[in-house]
Design an enzyme around this catalytic site. Sequence first.
Site, mmCIF file in Angstrom:
data_model
loop_
_atom_site.group_PDB
_atom_site.id
_atom_site.type_symbol
_atom_site.label_atom_id
_atom_site.label_comp_id
_atom_site.label_asym_id
_atom_site.label_seq_id
_atom_site.Cartn_x
_atom_site.Cartn_y
_atom_site.Cartn_z
ATOM 1 N N LYS A 10 0.826 -1.221 0.000
ATOM 2 C CA LYS A 10 0.000 0.000 0.000
ATOM 3 C C LYS A 10 0.854 1.263 0.000
ATOM 4 C CE LYS A 10 -2.293 -0.783 3.816
ATOM 5 N NZ LYS A 10 -1.607 -2.005 4.292
ATOM 6 N N ARG A 14 -9.087 0.829 9.508
ATOM 7 C CA ARG A 14 -8.636 -0.544 9.768
ATOM 8 C C ARG A 14 -9.669 -1.312 10.586
ATOM 9 N NH1 ARG A 14 -2.665 0.498 9.246
ATOM 10 N NH2 ARG A 14 -1.553 -1.449 9.478
ATOM 11 N N ARG A 61 12.051 -5.937 4.312
ATOM 12 C CA ARG A 61 11.775 -4.502 4.117
ATOM 13 C C ARG A 61 12.683 -3.661 5.015
ATOM 14 N NH1 ARG A 61 5.736 -1.991 4.565
ATOM 15 N NH2 ARG A 61 5.882 -2.407 6.795
ATOM 16 N N ARG A 94 11.915 -1.791 10.768
ATOM 17 C CA ARG A 94 10.904 -1.405 11.752
ATOM 18 C C ARG A 94 10.734 -2.524 12.773
ATOM 19 N NH1 ARG A 94 5.833 0.470 8.143
ATOM 20 N NH2 ARG A 94 4.776 -0.691 9.780
ATOM 21 N N ARG A 131 0.382 -9.164 13.234
ATOM 22 C CA ARG A 131 -0.215 -8.118 12.392
ATOM 23 C C ARG A 131 -1.159 -8.730 11.353
ATOM 24 N NH1 ARG A 131 4.655 -4.989 10.043
ATOM 25 N NH2 ARG A 131 3.157 -3.461 9.305
HETATM 26 P P1 AMP Z 1 1.354 0.571 9.129
HETATM 27 O O1 AMP Z 1 2.562 1.403 8.920
HETATM 28 O O2 AMP Z 1 0.160 1.038 8.351
HETATM 29 O O3 AMP Z 1 1.608 -0.908 8.937
HETATM 30 O O4 AMP Z 1 0.944 0.753 10.675
HETATM 31 C C1 AMP Z 1 1.836 0.432 11.704
HETATM 32 C C2 AMP Z 1 1.071 0.288 13.015
HETATM 33 O O5 AMP Z 1 0.442 1.522 13.354
HETATM 34 C C3 AMP Z 1 -0.049 -0.744 13.021
HETATM 35 O O6 AMP Z 1 0.403 -2.074 13.219
HETATM 36 C C4 AMP Z 1 -0.900 -0.224 14.192
HETATM 37 O O7 AMP Z 1 -0.305 -0.533 15.434
HETATM 38 C C5 AMP Z 1 -0.814 1.285 13.991
HETATM 39 N N1 AMP Z 1 -1.894 1.759 13.082
HETATM 40 C C6 AMP Z 1 -1.747 2.266 11.843
HETATM 41 N N2 AMP Z 1 -2.928 2.600 11.314
HETATM 42 C C7 AMP Z 1 -3.867 2.287 12.240
HETATM 43 C C8 AMP Z 1 -5.282 2.371 12.270
HETATM 44 N N3 AMP Z 1 -5.992 2.852 11.241
HETATM 45 N N4 AMP Z 1 -5.912 1.960 13.395
HETATM 46 C C9 AMP Z 1 -5.217 1.497 14.464
HETATM 47 N N5 AMP Z 1 -3.886 1.363 14.489
HETATM 48 C C10 AMP Z 1 -3.198 1.746 13.384
#
Ligand code: AMP
Length: 209
Positions: A13, A88, A122, A152, A163
């Site tokens: 994404k 989400r 990554r 990360r 996740r």
């Molecule tokens: P991402 O970079 O999108 O994979 O997000 C990393 C982490 O941020 C996720 O595993 C969640 O802990 C938190 N996070 C990101 N977006 C959301 C969301 N819309 N709702 C809740 N937690 C989020």
Amino acid sequence: MKIILLGAPGSGKGTLAKQITKDFSIPQISTGDLFREIVKTESPLANKVKEIMKSGALVPDEVTIQIMKDRISKPDCEKGFILDGFPRTIKQAIELQNISDIDIVILVNLSNDVIVERLSSRRTCPNCGEIYNTTTYKKESCEKCATKLIQRDDDKPETIKNRLEVYEKNTAPLINFYSEKLFMVSSAGSPIETYAKVKTFLQDLEDKN
Ligand code: AMP
């Protein structure tokens, strides 16, 4: 154009969002990036978010929705935006309906096996957010800003599994929620191939409107 990017973590994404941003001049809004910025600050919220992210769980809806509301109300979002990683949960999607309409939901599809492979290799630039993969990028620092790349915390094997489970349970139901606005694309090929399909689709959509 107001776009949601839906898909499991590691499905591509973020990479797709960056390409759309460039060609369609709309900002990428990544809740993950917003939370990573919060974590850099010294605050009780930062500590809480840091622990949640490290475990692979979701930040509570109330916090996430407020952060998204604030971001979407900024002037650069007037003409549109790409939501990368939001909503989400069904609750977030319902709240979003009260904040803004959405034109299209792009579902990025990739098998879990490939996701695990890609997330494990990554690397991310902690400064500008650029994303690399160790199988194709052999350098240790960012090509754009020369910052040393990092893995990360939540791209480590123990968190990836969690996740993906969180995605299946909380986020996958959104596919049904948005069934009437859905455009599906596989990201099994290269980022260039994936984006080519999305770009053609978005250009057609723009021409129709
Ligand atoms: P991402 O970079 O999108 O994979 O997000 C990393 C982490 O941020 C996720 O595993 C969640 O802990 C938190 N996070 C990101 N977006 C959301 C969301 N819309 N709702 C809740 N937690 C989020």
